[in-house]
Write a protein that holds these residues in place. Structure first.
Motif, PDB file in Angstrom:
ATOM      1  N   LEU A 184     -26.126 -13.428  10.943  1.00 13.01           N
ATOM      2  CA  LEU A 184     -26.414 -13.564   9.510  1.00 13.01           C
ATOM      3  C   LEU A 184     -25.933 -14.921   9.017  1.00 13.01           C
ATOM      4  O   LEU A 184     -25.149 -15.598   9.682  1.00 13.01           O
ATOM      5  N   SER A 185     -26.374 -15.289   7.821  1.00 13.49           N
ATOM      6  CA  SER A 185     -25.803 -16.456   7.154  1.00 13.49           C
ATOM      7  C   SER A 185     -24.429 -16.053   6.622  1.00 13.49           C
ATOM      8  O   SER A 185     -24.151 -14.863   6.448  1.00 13.49           O
ATOM      9  N   SER A 186     -23.583 -17.035   6.332  1.00 11.25           N
ATOM     10  CA  SER A 186     -22.259 -16.727   5.786  1.00 11.25           C
ATOM     11  C   SER A 186     -22.347 -15.941   4.476  1.00 11.25           C
ATOM     12  O   SER A 186     -21.623 -14.957   4.307  1.00 11.25           O
ATOM     13  N   PRO A 187     -23.237 -16.338   3.521  1.00  9.62           N
ATOM     14  CA  PRO A 187     -23.327 -15.549   2.280  1.00  9.62           C
ATOM     15  C   PRO A 187     -23.786 -14.107   2.523  1.00  9.62           C
ATOM     16  O   PRO A 187     -23.277 -13.173   1.900  1.00  9.62           O
ATOM     17  N   SER A 188     -24.700 -13.903   3.462  1.00  6.36           N
ATOM     18  CA  SER A 188     -25.167 -12.541   3.764  1.00  6.36           C
ATOM     19  C   SER A 188     -24.055 -11.713   4.408  1.00  6.36           C
ATOM     20  O   SER A 188     -23.886 -10.532   4.086  1.00  6.36           O
ATOM     21  N   ALA A 189     -23.305 -12.341   5.309  1.00  7.26           N
ATOM     22  CA  ALA A 189     -22.193 -11.630   5.941  1.00  7.26           C
ATOM     23  C   ALA A 189     -21.132 -11.279   4.909  1.00  7.26           C
ATOM     24  O   ALA A 189     -20.578 -10.172   4.926  1.00  7.26           O
ATOM     25  N   ALA A 190     -20.861 -12.199   3.978  1.00  3.45           N
ATOM     26  CA  ALA A 190     -19.875 -11.937   2.920  1.00  3.45           C
ATOM     27  C   ALA A 190     -20.315 -10.774   2.044  1.00  3.45           C
ATOM     28  O   ALA A 190     -19.504  -9.921   1.666  1.00  3.45           O
ATOM     29  N   ALA A 198     -16.647  -6.459  15.299  1.00  4.59           N
ATOM     30  CA  ALA A 198     -16.057  -7.802  15.319  1.00  4.59           C
ATOM     31  C   ALA A 198     -14.703  -7.804  14.619  1.00  4.59           C
ATOM     32  O   ALA A 198     -13.738  -8.393  15.112  1.00  4.59           O
ATOM     33  N   LEU A 199     -14.614  -7.144  13.478  1.00  2.00           N
ATOM     34  CA  LEU A 199     -13.355  -7.087  12.739  1.00  2.00           C
ATOM     35  C   LEU A 199     -12.299  -6.278  13.475  1.00  2.00           C
ATOM     36  O   LEU A 199     -11.111  -6.582  13.390  1.00  2.00           O
ATOM     37  N   ALA A 200     -12.710  -5.245  14.193  1.00  2.00           N
ATOM     38  CA  ALA A 200     -11.749  -4.454  14.971  1.00  2.00           C
ATOM     39  C   ALA A 200     -11.134  -5.306  16.072  1.00  2.00           C
ATOM     40  O   ALA A 200      -9.970  -5.144  16.417  1.00  2.00           O
ATOM     41  N   GLY A 201     -11.907  -6.239  16.593  1.00  2.00           N
ATOM     42  CA  GLY A 201     -11.398  -7.137  17.622  1.00  2.00           C
ATOM     43  C   GLY A 201     -10.500  -8.228  17.063  1.00  2.00           C
ATOM     44  O   GLY A 201      -9.563  -8.670  17.714  1.00  2.00           O
ATOM     45  N   ASN A 202     -10.796  -8.680  15.839  1.00  3.92           N
ATOM     46  CA  ASN A 202     -10.019  -9.735  15.202  1.00  3.92           C
ATOM     47  C   ASN A 202     -10.244  -9.676  13.698  1.00  3.92           C
ATOM     48  O   ASN A 202     -11.234 -10.207  13.198  1.00  3.92           O
ATOM     49  N   ALA A 203      -9.321  -9.061  12.983  1.00  2.00           N
ATOM     50  CA  ALA A 203      -9.469  -8.910  11.530  1.00  2.00           C
ATOM     51  C   ALA A 203      -9.347 -10.240  10.798  1.00  2.00           C
ATOM     52  O   ALA A 203      -9.696 -10.326   9.631  1.00  2.00           O
ATOM     53  N   ARG A 204      -8.871 -11.283  11.478  1.00  2.00           N
ATOM     54  CA  ARG A 204      -8.711 -12.598  10.853  1.00  2.00           C
ATOM     55  C   ARG A 204      -9.862 -13.536  11.182  1.00  2.00           C
ATOM     56  O   ARG A 204      -9.792 -14.729  10.906  1.00  2.00           O
ATOM     57  N   ILE A 205     -10.914 -13.024  11.748  1.00  5.01           N
ATOM     58  CA  ILE A 205     -12.059 -13.857  12.093  1.00  5.01           C
ATOM     59  C   ILE A 205     -12.568 -14.558  10.835  1.00  5.01           C
ATOM     60  O   ILE A 205     -12.571 -13.986   9.746  1.00  5.01           O
ATOM     61  N   LYS A 207     -17.484 -17.579   8.735  1.00  2.55           N
ATOM     62  CA  LYS A 207     -18.516 -18.333   9.461  1.00  2.55           C
ATOM     63  C   LYS A 207     -18.709 -17.761  10.866  1.00  2.55           C
ATOM     64  O   LYS A 207     -19.834 -17.545  11.309  1.00  2.55           O
ATOM     65  N   GLU A 208     -17.593 -17.515  11.562  1.00  2.74           N
ATOM     66  CA  GLU A 208     -17.677 -16.967  12.917  1.00  2.74           C
ATOM     67  C   GLU A 208     -18.234 -15.542  12.904  1.00  2.74           C
ATOM     68  O   GLU A 208     -19.038 -15.169  13.765  1.00  2.74           O
TER      69      GLU A 208
END
Length: 154
Positions: free
Chosen positions: A36-42, A18-25, A28-29
């Protein structure tokens, strides 16, 4: 073990893709995309950075729109005793946007950007007294920089 592919599970791989496609994602997205939840993704993102898997978040420029319509690959073979001097010269040329030190007949393979063909000679002249060069103009890039396979193929 920052480079240990086995340590990347499917969620880590999905985050990297996902980050390779858009590092500014947005976080939340990103969380939504990987389930995942936002805290888990963070937390996952933080751990990938701490482990050195993610070294930087960057941008992909359209070089032509900022005045560099031409690119070239230059193979550089320093003359005897000139290796370290040539390496410093290469590092000091801002038009060289990427350079690898390689094995084989040539010691360096550099990618450079130029505004015109006339600029190419001026750039190459900076190393000409200390190295032989071989230049190939880039016509197109059918494979842009991309992620390597992240999962083990079976």
């Amino acid at each position: 073990m920052a480079n240990d592919v086995q340590s990347l599970d499917e969620i880590d791989q999905a985050i990297l893709e996902a980050l390779a496609g858009n590092a500014r994602i947005s976080l939340k997205e990103l969380a939504q995309q990987v389930g995942l939840s936002s805290p888990s993704a963070a937390e996952r993102l933080r751990r990938l950075e701490e482990r050195g898997v993610i070294k930087a978040f960057t941008i992909d420029l359209d070089l032509a729109t900022i005045g560099y319509p031409l690119q070239a690959i230059v193979r550089v073979r320093p003359l005897p005793g000139q290796l370290h001097i040539v390496e410093r010269i290469i590092q000091d040329i801002p038009e060289i946007i990427e350079c690898d030190k390689v094995t084989g007949d040539d010691c360096f393979i550099a990618r450079l950007v130029i505004r015109s063909m006339a600029d190419l000679d001026g750039i190459l002249d900076r190393v000409a007294e200390r190295a032989e060069t071989n230049t190939a103009m880039i016509k197109a890039s059918p494979v842009k920089r991309r992620l390597p396979p992240l999962s083990r193929r079976k």
